[in-house]
Design a protein around this motif. Structure first.
Motif, short mmCIF file in Angstrom:
data_model
loop_
_atom_site.label_atom_id
_atom_site.label_comp_id
_atom_site.label_asym_id
_atom_site.label_seq_id
_atom_site.Cartn_x
_atom_site.Cartn_y
_atom_site.Cartn_z
N TRP A 53 0.83 -1.21 0.00
CA TRP A 53 0.00 0.00 0.00
C TRP A 53 0.86 1.26 0.00
N GLU A 54 1.87 1.27 0.82
CA GLU A 54 2.76 2.42 0.89
C GLU A 54 3.53 2.59 -0.43
N GLN A 57 1.23 4.04 -3.21
CA GLN A 57 0.95 5.45 -2.95
C GLN A 57 2.10 6.33 -3.45
N GLN A 61 2.27 9.02 -6.99
CA GLN A 61 2.64 10.44 -6.94
C GLN A 61 3.70 10.79 -7.98
N VAL A 69 -5.17 5.77 -6.26
CA VAL A 69 -5.01 4.60 -5.40
C VAL A 69 -6.10 4.60 -4.34
#
Length: 327
Positions: A53-54, A57, A61, A69
């Motif tokens: 998930w990190e 993300q 960007q 997301v």
């Protein structure tokens, strides 16, 4: 840009993630390396706990294209995860994307071109190169692993895919793309049918689905696949060692749900050939309730074989052999 315009169709990617951090960098790099880049990417995470998930993300960007997301607060499973992801795309075409594969550079361009040439095409899927966890070639293609026969291939190309899909699923979502308007009919996804086979069935019933023999992805096989290809050379041993009736319980559930959904499509005037449903129902009920006694079972199987339904709604002699041993 909408369908009917002279411009190219817009292409969106629905990527679903769940604890796939080990493979995400390669997959996302392959999206950016496309000869025809996607116009939009939606990434939906299903509660990963490994840094996926990190990672997505941060990638979103920095990506040189529109990326959004999203994350489920609680795990919903891959079918519901894909159902959520595809609805957030507003592109003409939607490409399904697994977290652990690698797309070949011409995937989007090749497949989008087919949709642009054939306005009646609702869903398209392709071959793939099977690779191991380290992306090393396993020397077998997806269609070979699926044992796609020439008669099945020709039936799909001739626009008769629905009858084939009633027997078994041939479509691997990781190689598939479809027109967004298919969702008007296909949503919500049935819980007991995998999303890729359901989309293919709706496409075949409502319009036309087809295939390409060319591989478009490296389809990674590893211990954590949600779905993978059965590559074992010991298929007969696996069949004989399975608990009696195990397959037929799964068969009854899958075919029962399929008939229910096809009946709904027929009521919507979407199904091409609802006339085959009564015969299909007879066959499904027969295979779901095989007699327990060996002699009685064999005699009833022979009678069903003579009806021709094993060939139309199952896999012919292979299904007969499975039913004889009741595995």
């Amino acid at each position: 840009m909408k369908q009917g315009d002279e411009d190219k169709l817009t292409c969106g990617v629905a990527l679903c993630t769940y604890n796939g951090r080990a493979y995400l960098a390669e997959q996302l790099a392959s999206l950016l390396a496309q000869e025809r880049r996607p116009d939009q990417v939606v990434i939906y995470d299903d509660g990963s706990a490994d840094g996926s998930w990190e990672f997505v993300q941060e990638w979103a960007q920095e990506a040189p294209l529109p990326v959004t997301v999203h994350r489920h607060p609680e795990r919903v499973g891959y079918i519901k995860n894909f159902e959520a992801a595809v609805q957030l795309l507003d592109t003409d075409l939607i490409f399904l994307c697994d977290q652990d594969d690698i797309w070949l550079p011409n995937k989007i361009a090749l497949m989008a071109n087919e949709f642009e040439k054939h306005p009646d095409l609702f869903l398209l899927h392709t071959n793939a190169k099977l690779v191991n966890a380290a992306a090393q070639d396993l020397g077998v293609s997806l269609f070979e692993a699926l044992r796609l026969s020439e008669s099945e291939r020709q039936a799909v190309l001739a626009g008769n895919a629905l009858e084939i899909l009633c027997r078994r699923n041939l479509v691997t979502g990781a190689t598939a793309a479809f027109r967004r308007r298919l969702l008007d009919i296909a949503l919500p996804f049935p819980a007991s049918l995998v999303h890729d086979e359901w989309l293919a069935i709706v496409a075949a019933a409502h319009g036309r689905m087809s295939l390409l023999d060319a591989p478009t992805i490296l389809y990674r096989q590893h211990a954590n696949n949600a779905l993978g290809m059965p590559l074992s050379k010991w298929r007969i041993w696996a069949l004989l060692s399975a608990p009696p009736g195990q397959f037929h319980k799964r068969y009854a559930a899958r075919q029962g749900e399929l008939m229910k959904q096809l009946t709904k499509l027929s009521a919507m005037n979407a199904a091409k050939a609802p006339s085959f449903l009564p015969e299909m129902k007879k066959h499904v009920e027969f295979r779901s309730n095989l007699p327990s006694g060996n002699l009685k079972r064999i005699a009833s199987i022979f009678s069903e074989w003579k009806s021709g339904r094993y060939h139309v709604f199952s896999n012919g002699i292979r299904s007969v052999a499975r039913d004889i041993v009741n595995r």
